[in-house]
Design a protein around this motif. Structure first.
Motif, mmCIF file in Angstrom:
data_model
loop_
_atom_site.group_PDB
_atom_site.id
_atom_site.type_symbol
_atom_site.label_atom_id
_atom_site.label_comp_id
_atom_site.label_asym_id
_atom_site.label_seq_id
_atom_site.Cartn_x
_atom_site.Cartn_y
_atom_site.Cartn_z
ATOM 1 N N LEU A 1 63.153 54.128 41.499
ATOM 2 C CA LEU A 1 62.237 55.293 40.919
ATOM 3 C C LEU A 1 61.298 54.705 39.839
ATOM 4 C CD1 LEU A 1 65.122 57.776 40.725
ATOM 5 C CD2 LEU A 1 63.018 57.819 42.376
ATOM 6 N N THR A 2 60.106 55.308 39.690
ATOM 7 C CA THR A 2 59.321 54.901 38.577
ATOM 8 C C THR A 2 59.210 56.111 37.413
ATOM 9 O OG1 THR A 2 57.765 53.855 40.132
ATOM 10 C CG2 THR A 2 56.936 54.429 38.128
ATOM 11 N N ILE A 3 59.802 55.730 36.334
ATOM 12 C CA ILE A 3 59.838 56.649 35.188
ATOM 13 C C ILE A 3 58.488 57.247 34.900
ATOM 14 C CG2 ILE A 3 60.601 57.254 33.133
ATOM 15 C CD1 ILE A 3 63.066 56.393 34.505
ATOM 16 N N SER A 4 58.540 58.729 35.018
ATOM 17 C CA SER A 4 57.037 59.185 34.695
ATOM 18 C C SER A 4 57.310 60.047 33.439
ATOM 19 C CB SER A 4 56.507 60.288 35.946
ATOM 20 O OG SER A 4 57.664 61.239 36.146
ATOM 21 N N GLN A 5 58.331 60.563 33.078
ATOM 22 C CA GLN A 5 58.464 61.044 31.755
ATOM 23 C C GLN A 5 59.939 61.073 31.274
ATOM 24 O OE1 GLN A 5 57.091 65.007 32.452
ATOM 25 N NE2 GLN A 5 57.303 65.450 30.006
ATOM 26 N N THR A 6 60.192 60.753 30.056
ATOM 27 C CA THR A 6 61.274 60.913 29.116
ATOM 28 C C THR A 6 61.127 61.573 28.144
ATOM 29 O OG1 THR A 6 61.637 58.476 29.981
ATOM 30 C CG2 THR A 6 63.274 59.378 28.131
ATOM 31 N N LEU A 7 62.040 62.723 27.902
ATOM 32 C CA LEU A 7 62.320 63.640 26.711
ATOM 33 C C LEU A 7 63.557 63.520 26.461
ATOM 34 C CD1 LEU A 7 60.147 66.573 28.085
ATOM 35 C CD2 LEU A 7 59.363 65.276 26.467
ATOM 36 N N THR A 8 63.643 63.626 25.010
ATOM 37 C CA THR A 8 64.989 63.745 24.153
ATOM 38 C C THR A 8 64.990 65.003 23.314
ATOM 39 O OG1 THR A 8 64.593 62.220 22.547
ATOM 40 C CG2 THR A 8 65.630 61.418 24.282
ATOM 41 N N ARG A 9 66.114 65.646 23.062
ATOM 42 C CA ARG A 9 66.116 66.548 22.256
ATOM 43 C C ARG A 9 67.557 66.842 21.550
ATOM 44 N NH1 ARG A 9 64.189 72.711 24.240
ATOM 45 N NH2 ARG A 9 64.883 74.013 22.153
ATOM 46 N N ASP A 10 67.629 67.369 20.286
ATOM 47 C CA ASP A 10 68.863 67.202 19.584
ATOM 48 C C ASP A 10 69.012 68.840 19.818
ATOM 49 O OD1 ASP A 10 69.424 64.825 18.968
ATOM 50 O OD2 ASP A 10 68.308 64.654 16.982
ATOM 51 N N VAL A 11 70.374 69.209 20.203
ATOM 52 C CA VAL A 11 70.677 70.426 20.270
ATOM 53 C C VAL A 11 72.047 70.900 19.533
ATOM 54 C CG1 VAL A 11 71.466 72.305 21.876
ATOM 55 C CG2 VAL A 11 69.882 70.699 22.628
ATOM 56 N N GLU A 12 71.641 71.732 18.653
ATOM 57 C CA GLU A 12 72.853 72.237 17.798
ATOM 58 C C GLU A 12 73.906 72.963 18.407
ATOM 59 O OE1 GLU A 12 71.181 74.047 14.273
ATOM 60 O OE2 GLU A 12 72.899 74.947 13.986
ATOM 61 N N ALA A 13 75.006 72.449 18.158
ATOM 62 C CA ALA A 13 76.241 73.006 18.787
ATOM 63 C C ALA A 13 77.331 73.329 17.754
ATOM 64 C CB ALA A 13 76.720 72.071 19.789
ATOM 65 N N ILE A 14 78.015 74.807 17.935
ATOM 66 C CA ILE A 14 79.133 74.950 17.156
ATOM 67 C C ILE A 14 80.316 74.531 17.609
ATOM 68 C CG2 ILE A 14 80.346 77.067 16.246
ATOM 69 C CD1 ILE A 14 77.368 78.519 16.559
ATOM 70 N N VAL A 15 80.878 73.740 16.863
ATOM 71 C CA VAL A 15 82.253 72.986 17.198
ATOM 72 C C VAL A 15 83.144 73.676 18.048
ATOM 73 C CG1 VAL A 15 84.012 71.612 16.536
ATOM 74 C CG2 VAL A 15 81.844 71.178 15.771
ATOM 75 N N GLU A 16 83.456 74.963 17.469
ATOM 76 C CA GLU A 16 84.513 76.014 17.847
ATOM 77 C C GLU A 16 84.210 76.496 19.440
ATOM 78 O OE1 GLU A 16 87.502 76.585 17.231
ATOM 79 O OE2 GLU A 16 87.683 75.479 15.486
ATOM 80 N N ARG A 17 82.908 77.012 19.316
ATOM 81 C CA ARG A 17 82.511 77.422 20.641
ATOM 82 C C ARG A 17 82.471 76.252 21.952
ATOM 83 N NH1 ARG A 17 77.118 81.048 19.850
ATOM 84 N NH2 ARG A 17 77.649 82.088 18.243
ATOM 85 N N TRP A 18 81.930 75.121 21.278
ATOM 86 C CA TRP A 18 81.659 73.912 22.305
ATOM 87 C C TRP A 18 83.298 73.262 22.522
ATOM 88 C CZ3 TRP A 18 83.374 68.815 20.861
ATOM 89 C CH2 TRP A 18 82.715 67.544 21.714
ATOM 90 N N LEU A 19 84.203 73.599 21.926
ATOM 91 C CA LEU A 19 85.882 73.278 22.284
ATOM 92 C C LEU A 19 86.245 74.414 23.162
ATOM 93 C CD1 LEU A 19 87.261 72.279 18.832
ATOM 94 C CD2 LEU A 19 86.701 70.716 20.908
ATOM 95 N N GLU A 20 86.094 75.761 22.887
ATOM 96 C CA GLU A 20 86.275 76.969 23.733
ATOM 97 C C GLU A 20 85.717 76.874 25.288
ATOM 98 O OE1 GLU A 20 88.432 79.748 24.872
ATOM 99 O OE2 GLU A 20 88.614 78.959 22.811
ATOM 100 N N MET A 21 84.777 76.248 25.262
ATOM 101 C CA MET A 21 83.912 76.183 26.728
ATOM 102 C C MET A 21 84.939 75.278 27.623
ATOM 103 S SD MET A 21 79.989 75.133 26.516
ATOM 104 C CE MET A 21 79.932 75.030 28.138
ATOM 105 N N THR A 22 85.566 74.276 27.396
ATOM 106 C CA THR A 22 86.419 73.567 28.265
ATOM 107 C C THR A 22 87.898 73.929 28.138
ATOM 108 O OG1 THR A 22 86.582 71.787 26.540
ATOM 109 C CG2 THR A 22 84.948 71.403 28.562
ATOM 110 N N HIS A 23 88.102 74.984 27.280
ATOM 111 C CA HIS A 23 89.522 75.247 27.096
ATOM 112 C C HIS A 23 90.397 74.061 26.513
ATOM 113 C CE1 HIS A 23 88.629 79.018 29.052
ATOM 114 N NE2 HIS A 23 88.270 78.417 29.834
ATOM 115 N N ALA A 24 89.835 73.295 25.868
ATOM 116 C CA ALA A 24 90.610 71.953 25.181
ATOM 117 C C ALA A 24 91.908 72.507 24.639
ATOM 118 C CB ALA A 24 89.408 71.555 24.151
ATOM 119 N N PRO A 25 92.922 71.560 24.671
ATOM 120 C CA PRO A 25 94.065 71.909 24.074
ATOM 121 C C PRO A 25 94.007 71.742 22.737
ATOM 122 C CG PRO A 25 94.054 69.834 25.484
ATOM 123 C CD PRO A 25 92.714 70.625 25.889
#
Lengths: 259, 56
Positions: free
Chosen positions: A190-214
């Protein structure tokens, strides 16, 4: 780790997450971010789209109103069932779901205008194989889009970062660096036509809850992030505190490659 | 029920060959495999396919 066992881990972890995945309000399923992704993909109304490792079809369902048709493929039946229910609820009639593996797509060569995958590569044992398959089923001139987490460039920091991700979600294999993601698309011709990056803020508790982390995994992660804030060793998670909550910055990238 | 557009897109994940669609399964005559349809969703995984023979 062998492929069959990893496949089983992916299905088990995503089976647990299927219901939760569809809930609104979590940072990672935020409508705004999906809209950002769809805008970057810039779909045309006549497009035939394939969403690989669709999960509950977040991206597939966001794209559907703007294209002719979306085929959504995933490894986990519980995710597909939930995706189909949500597509029905939204009145979408142009999304079809099939169970399939990214590394062995059940689709013919040169079929799709857009082949996309969102937050899936870091779960895979063979990301190059998957992107190779995505390139195969894209028509000449078509677009392959990879949306994923990005690992820090520094190898030691990348190892620590991926370790945190894996503790939270055993089906996490390894997030690639931006250079590795680029090389993965290029290796598929493939020929890369676009690369975008973005920092996304996440709340640790909610982020852990999403995967039902033990509980022990939660504790270890929170401790590591708190220690980093107090001047301890970096985790690659870029933690900070805001509004009394422990948060971190997730690095996301969208890479578009033209076949 | 698998709609015609999806039928037109699906191929065998192993040989990428054409499939034959039945009520409850999807046949790849070349690989002699039958892929199940579960809850209306085609299961296009090589590990989940059953052996199939033309006489069956």
């Amino acid at each position: 780790m062998d492929a069959a066992r990893h496949q089983e881990t992916v299905r088990r972890e995503f089976g647990k997450q299927a219901r939760h995945f569809a809930e609104a309000g979590l940072t990672l399923s935020n409508e705004d971010y999906l809209r950002w992704m769809v805008d970057v993909l810039a779909p045309a109304p006549h497009w035939q789209v394939l969403d690989v490792a669709t999960g509950t079809g977040h991206l597939a369902r966001a794209l559907a109103p703007r294209v002719r048709r979306v085929t959504a493929v995933d490894l986990t039946p519980a995710m597909l069932a939930e995706g189909r229910r949500l597509a029905g609820e939204a009145g979408l009639t142009n999304v079809a779901f099939a169970e399939g593996a990214a590394e062995r797509l059940p689709c013919g060569d040169a079929t799709f205008d857009l082949v996309a995958t969102r937050f899936s590569l870091h779960h895979m044992l063979d990301p190059r194989g998957a992107v190779g398959e995505m390139a195969r089923v894209a028509r000449p001139g078509g677009v392959v889009a990879v949306i994923d987490l990005v690992s820090p460039d520094d190898p030691a920091l990348a190892a620590r970062y991926n370790e945190v991700e894996r503790r939270r979600d055993p089906s996490h294999m390894r997030a690639l660096t931006l250079a590795e993601l680029t090389a993965t698309l290029e290796a598929a011709g493939l020929t890369i036509s676009q690369t975008l990056t973005r920092d996304v803020e996440a709340i640790v508790e909610r982020w852990l809850e999403m995967t039902h982390a033990p509980p022990d995994a939660r504790r270890t992660i929170v401790e590591a992030l708190t220690a980093e804030l107090a001047g301890g060793p970096p985790t690659g998670m870029r933690p900070f505190r805001r509004d009394g909550e422990l948060r971190f910055l997730h690095a996301w990238a969208i890479l578009l490659g033209r076949r | 029920m698998i709609d015609d557009e999806l039928k037109a897109i699906l191929v065998c994940p192993a040989c990428k060959g054409d499939l034959r669609f039945e009520e409850t399964r999807i046949i790849c005559p070349a690989c002699r495999k039958a892929y199940p349809i579960r809850d209306g969703i085609p299961v296009m995984l090589i590990d989940e396919a059953q052996p199939w023979s033309p006489s069956a």
